[in-house]
Design a protein around this motif. Structure first.
Motif, PDB file in Angstrom:
ATOM      1  N   GLY A  89      22.794  25.234 -20.846  1.00 38.49           N
ATOM      2  CA  GLY A  89      23.473  24.504 -19.781  1.00 38.49           C
ATOM      3  C   GLY A  89      24.228  25.442 -18.848  1.00 38.49           C
ATOM      4  O   GLY A  89      23.741  26.510 -18.488  1.00 38.49           O
ATOM      5  N   ALA A  90      25.459  25.047 -18.499  1.00 37.32           N
ATOM      6  CA  ALA A  90      26.252  25.864 -17.577  1.00 37.32           C
ATOM      7  C   ALA A  90      27.624  26.209 -18.141  1.00 37.32           C
ATOM      8  O   ALA A  90      28.496  26.697 -17.404  1.00 37.32           O
ATOM      9  N   ASP A  91      27.809  25.977 -19.462  1.00 33.75           N
ATOM     10  CA  ASP A  91      29.129  26.274 -20.022  1.00 33.75           C
ATOM     11  C   ASP A  91      29.102  26.683 -21.493  1.00 33.75           C
ATOM     12  O   ASP A  91      30.161  26.835 -22.106  1.00 33.75           O
ATOM     13  N   HIS A  92      27.912  26.877 -22.058  1.00 34.97           N
ATOM     14  CA  HIS A  92      27.846  27.281 -23.464  1.00 34.97           C
ATOM     15  C   HIS A  92      27.122  28.617 -23.576  1.00 34.97           C
ATOM     16  O   HIS A  92      26.039  28.802 -23.026  1.00 34.97           O
ATOM     17  N   PHE A 119      19.594  19.169 -18.608  1.00 37.28           N
ATOM     18  CA  PHE A 119      19.204  18.310 -17.491  1.00 37.28           C
ATOM     19  C   PHE A 119      20.379  17.559 -16.865  1.00 37.28           C
ATOM     20  O   PHE A 119      20.180  16.666 -16.048  1.00 37.28           O
ATOM     21  N   CYS A 120      21.587  17.961 -17.237  1.00 37.36           N
ATOM     22  CA  CYS A 120      22.782  17.370 -16.628  1.00 37.36           C
ATOM     23  C   CYS A 120      23.514  18.371 -15.742  1.00 37.36           C
ATOM     24  O   CYS A 120      24.617  18.088 -15.257  1.00 37.36           O
ATOM     25  N   ARG A 121      22.949  19.542 -15.543  1.00 32.30           N
ATOM     26  CA  ARG A 121      23.498  20.541 -14.632  1.00 32.30           C
ATOM     27  C   ARG A 121      22.389  21.044 -13.723  1.00 32.30           C
ATOM     28  O   ARG A 121      21.218  21.055 -14.112  1.00 32.30           O
ATOM     29  N   SER A 122      22.732  21.476 -12.541  1.00 31.91           N
ATOM     30  CA  SER A 122      21.723  21.943 -11.604  1.00 31.91           C
ATOM     31  C   SER A 122      21.145  23.283 -12.052  1.00 31.91           C
ATOM     32  O   SER A 122      21.762  24.032 -12.820  1.00 31.91           O
ATOM     33  N   GLY A 123      19.977  23.589 -11.521  1.00 32.30           N
ATOM     34  CA  GLY A 123      19.370  24.871 -11.816  1.00 32.30           C
ATOM     35  C   GLY A 123      20.218  26.029 -11.325  1.00 32.30           C
ATOM     36  O   GLY A 123      20.321  27.063 -11.993  1.00 32.30           O
ATOM     37  N   ALA A 124      20.862  25.878 -10.186  1.00 28.29           N
ATOM     38  CA  ALA A 124      21.706  26.940  -9.639  1.00 28.29           C
ATOM     39  C   ALA A 124      22.927  27.194 -10.521  1.00 28.29           C
ATOM     40  O   ALA A 124      23.314  28.341 -10.758  1.00 28.29           O
ATOM     41  N   GLN A 125      23.559  26.125 -11.008  1.00 30.30           N
ATOM     42  CA  GLN A 125      24.714  26.287 -11.897  1.00 30.30           C
ATOM     43  C   GLN A 125      24.318  27.016 -13.173  1.00 30.30           C
ATOM     44  O   GLN A 125      25.037  27.896 -13.658  1.00 30.30           O
ATOM     45  N   PHE A 130      23.914  31.955 -16.753  1.00 30.68           N
ATOM     46  CA  PHE A 130      23.090  32.934 -17.463  1.00 30.68           C
ATOM     47  C   PHE A 130      23.402  34.342 -16.970  1.00 30.68           C
ATOM     48  O   PHE A 130      23.618  35.268 -17.767  1.00 30.68           O
ATOM     49  N   ILE A 131      23.457  34.518 -15.661  1.00 29.52           N
ATOM     50  CA  ILE A 131      23.718  35.830 -15.088  1.00 29.52           C
ATOM     51  C   ILE A 131      25.098  36.352 -15.485  1.00 29.52           C
ATOM     52  O   ILE A 131      25.285  37.559 -15.699  1.00 29.52           O
ATOM     53  N   ALA A 132      26.056  35.442 -15.633  1.00 27.45           N
ATOM     54  CA  ALA A 132      27.405  35.845 -16.040  1.00 27.45           C
ATOM     55  C   ALA A 132      27.446  36.351 -17.480  1.00 27.45           C
ATOM     56  O   ALA A 132      28.385  37.052 -17.864  1.00 27.45           O
ATOM     57  N   ASN A 133      26.448  35.996 -18.278  1.00 27.77           N
ATOM     58  CA  ASN A 133      26.468  36.329 -19.700  1.00 27.77           C
ATOM     59  C   ASN A 133      25.424  37.335 -20.151  1.00 27.77           C
ATOM     60  O   ASN A 133      25.557  37.914 -21.230  1.00 27.77           O
TER      61      ASN A 133
END
Length: 261
Positions: A89-92, A119-125, A130-133
């Motif tokens: 997702g965008a936060d795990h 599927f509850c977050r946008s592809g950009a988010q 991913f890039i941050a991690n």
């Protein structure tokens, strides 16, 4: 066991547990690849249409559930690559990712990071997360986007195919620009069918635990095949996913040389 007996245990494609894997239980088998990898499977399958054990290049994919890993033993067992879960997702973020990434690198095992798409977050988010991690690192295999229907209670959505493909394309295009490598698409049989993924000109990693991909995904080219979730590998506690590269040793070296830049 005499010398002939030991030799037969090594060269047989599927040996009975008594040839060295008996301690794993009566249902376990040990898989022999000549002088190459020696793995096992706690729930072996009667393969249809082709055998993963015929492939010379094998690897694992892992997440925090594998716990502490002895990467020296893993490499010594014949593991040729590892895909490591990084984000979801965008936060795990997988709490073991950075440790696994470093340790696999120290053991000189080619490794790549994968993202479990939500599927509850946008592809950009999700791409930004991913890039941050995941470091942009010379010598890493391409990133992987794991596309499958989730069983998550926090996100039970099953969006229409056009939305799935749109958001996933945004994600993979951002990663391509950042890492300089086109992401590999991991998927399952039902998700592949429901979203017409065969229309994508991408590199695939296919899950198929009951039959050869040429039967389960007819006509679909692929680079990797995940053939079991109940593998046994020295250095890894409990069951682990096992995979094969679609080509032989020469093709594997060529594949790596084109990607580990």
């Amino acid at each position: 066991m005499n010398i002939l007996g030991k030799f037969l245990c090594v060269v047989l494609l599927v040996s009975l547990a008594a040839c060295g894997g008996g301690r794993r239980g009566p249902s376990a088998v040990t898989v022999g690849y000549g002088a190459g990898p020696q793995f096992g499977d706690s729930q072996p399958h009667a393969w249809v249409g082709g055998h993963p054990y015929d492939h010379p290049v094998h690897g694992i994919d892992i997440s925090r559930y594998q716990g502490n890993i002895d990467w020296g033993r893993v490499r010594g067992s014949g593991v040729s690559f590892a895909f490591i879960k990084a984000t979801e997702g965008a936060d795990h973020a997988d709490p073991n990712f950075r440790r696994y990434w470093y340790e696999a690198g120290q053991a000189r095992i080619p490794r790549g990071a994968y993202h479990y798409f939500y599927f509850c977050r946008s592809g950009a988010q999700q791409a930004a997360w991913f890039i941050a991690n995941v470091p942009r690192e010379r010598g890493a295999m391409p990133p992987v986007i794991d596309l499958e229907w989730t069983a998550s209670k926090t996100c039970p959505r099953r969006p229409p195919s056009d939305e799935v493909l749109r958001e996933a394309k945004i994600f993979k295009d951002i990663l391509h620009r950042h890492y300089g490598q086109r992401p590999i698409i991991y998927t399952t049989v039902d998700f592949y069918r429901d979203n017409n993924l065969g229309s994508w000109p991408e590199e695939f990693w296919l899950r198929s635990v009951a039959g050869h991909p040429r039967i389960v995904y007819p006509g679909q080219p692929y680079s990797f095949w995940q053939y079991t979730g109940t593998g046994i590998v020295p250095g890894v506690q409990g069951n682990v996913d096992l995979n094969v590269f679609a080509g032989g040793a020469k093709q594997w070296r060529l594949w790596l040389s084109r990607r580990l830049q």
